[in-house]
Write a protein that holds these residues in place. Sequence first.
Motif, PDB file in Angstrom:
ATOM      1  N   HIS A  59      35.080   7.933  -9.551  1.00  0.00           N
ATOM      2  CA  HIS A  59      34.286   6.979 -10.324  1.00  0.00           C
ATOM      3  C   HIS A  59      33.235   6.361  -9.423  1.00  0.00           C
ATOM      4  O   HIS A  59      33.467   5.334  -8.781  1.00  0.00           O
ATOM      5  N   HIS A  61      28.793   5.777  -9.122  1.00  0.00           N
ATOM      6  CA  HIS A  61      27.472   5.880  -9.758  1.00  0.00           C
ATOM      7  C   HIS A  61      26.419   6.047  -8.675  1.00  0.00           C
ATOM      8  O   HIS A  61      26.232   5.165  -7.840  1.00  0.00           O
ATOM      9  N   LYS A 156      32.995  10.239 -20.395  1.00  0.00           N
ATOM     10  CA  LYS A 156      33.152   8.788 -20.401  1.00  0.00           C
ATOM     11  C   LYS A 156      32.415   8.194 -21.588  1.00  0.00           C
ATOM     12  O   LYS A 156      31.284   8.589 -21.899  1.00  0.00           O
ATOM     13  N   HIS A 244      38.539   1.315 -14.704  1.00  0.00           N
ATOM     14  CA  HIS A 244      38.370  -0.007 -14.076  1.00  0.00           C
ATOM     15  C   HIS A 244      39.117  -1.144 -14.785  1.00  0.00           C
ATOM     16  O   HIS A 244      38.535  -2.130 -15.204  1.00  0.00           O
ATOM     17  N   ASP A 320      34.316   2.694  -8.407  1.00  0.00           N
ATOM     18  CA  ASP A 320      33.283   2.266  -9.356  1.00  0.00           C
ATOM     19  C   ASP A 320      32.045   1.794  -8.580  1.00  0.00           C
ATOM     20  O   ASP A 320      31.421   0.782  -8.927  1.00  0.00           O
TER      21      ASP A 320
HETATM   22 ZN   LIG Z   1      31.532   2.637 -13.565  1.00  0.00          ZN
END
Ligand SMILES: [Zn+2]
Length: 479
Positions: A59, A61, A156, A244, A320
């Motif tokens: 996870h 970005h 997702k 998360h 995340d």
């Molecule tokens: Zn995320």
Amino acid sequence: MTYDTVIQGGTVATAADVVRADIGIRGGRIVTIADRLTGGDTTIDAGGRLVLPGGVDAHCHLDQPEAPGEESGAVMADNFRSGSTSAAFGGTTTIMCFAVQHRGHSLTAAVDDYHRRADGESLIDYGFHLILSDPTPAVLGQELPALIRRGHTSLKLYMTYESMRLNDRQLLEVFEVARAERAIVLVHAENHDLLVWLTERLEAQGRTAPYAHALSRPSPLESEATHRAVTLVEIAGVPMVVVHMSGGEPLEEVRRARARGVTVFAETCPHYLMLTAAELSRPGMLGAKCICSPPLRDDNARAGMWRGIEDGTVDIVNSDHAPYRYDKQGKLSAGPNAPFSKVANGMPGLETRMPILFSEGVVKGRIDLSRFVALTASNNAKLYGLHPRKGTIAVGADADLALWDPEKRVTIRNDDLHSNCDYTPYEGMEVQGWPQTVMSRGVVVVEDGALKAAPGRGRFLEQATSSAWGTGDKIKAWV
Ligand SMILES: [Zn+2]
């Protein structure tokens, strides 16, 4: 037998066992695991160190294009080059990022664009989850099934964010395709109407400082959405990861679902284990650095999440990583005193994920080494169709390894990290344990704090079907 590399004298840990063994590597793969090995062109002495599977951070970005007209207009500070490098310095050797479809656009075009962003840039191997924000008949009927067959077996979906969210009906329509194609779904679970309603009331009272972000998204709103998402997948018959998760209360919904046989998995992140909403009350706008959704909560939520780590409810711990600098390109893109609702969500964490969980989990005796490996590598690889190639130490697996110094003490300083983000939420935190040598497919990419290979060597990973589907008819649909 001869090897490209032999790793001697280390303590080898997998999600199942911790044993003293040597490892022989040839052609980028592990070919022998034995009591004593010689005959390597290169020999690495791993005495006194742990030999762990390189981490899988499923996870993060990186270089993600923002939706046109998105709330914040902020730009991510890390691309595949800096993000993957930062990951490797923290012991992670596989990253999974997100190819995002924006409304009115093709999902396939989003994936092709994201390939262009990653091609020839990453230091380590990488895969893409899909993000669907516009499930049109063409997307559901043609694009999505084709992309799942091309190795994107995880999708997702958002229940909030104005530009991304799907309603329950749309979620069900996507789940139906995911079931037919045996994909796994990842869901961001927050009740959108509730948080918008609360945000409007807080703003009307002039409460727009970063701390009010936490007030706008309290725990019951996450618990409700988690329960609702669980109900939808229970009926639609598709495995789900709730991403998360922020505390013990929403986690209770996962426990209840599992007790009645729903195939649902829980992800959390180091920030929900380490930080509370007190971070958001720092002077001025500094709290914006720790704005993320779901928000940081209180000590009770934190303790509840640790209980979930200890008792097995939490399956995966991912960063995340969402790198927005504390400047006008990033967190302050809507102005130096922007209301919390206009601040880009997320914080960096790729490089610190494994050291923090090792130090706070293993060193402090909350979890054992095998559970650490499961949480940071193996379970991600299994859930996202990369196992046993990634996430374990086994004959035939890629030689993705982190040779870990369990004694080394490090004070986390952003200046020493390799992300392009200009802060870490863990500045000044002391941890024990850090990777000394990191290998990707048999190549040393990081050693003693120095980069040893050039970014660009990382390869795209096609995902097989999630192990969640291996449970056969345990996953039942109502129709
Ligand atoms: Zn995320």
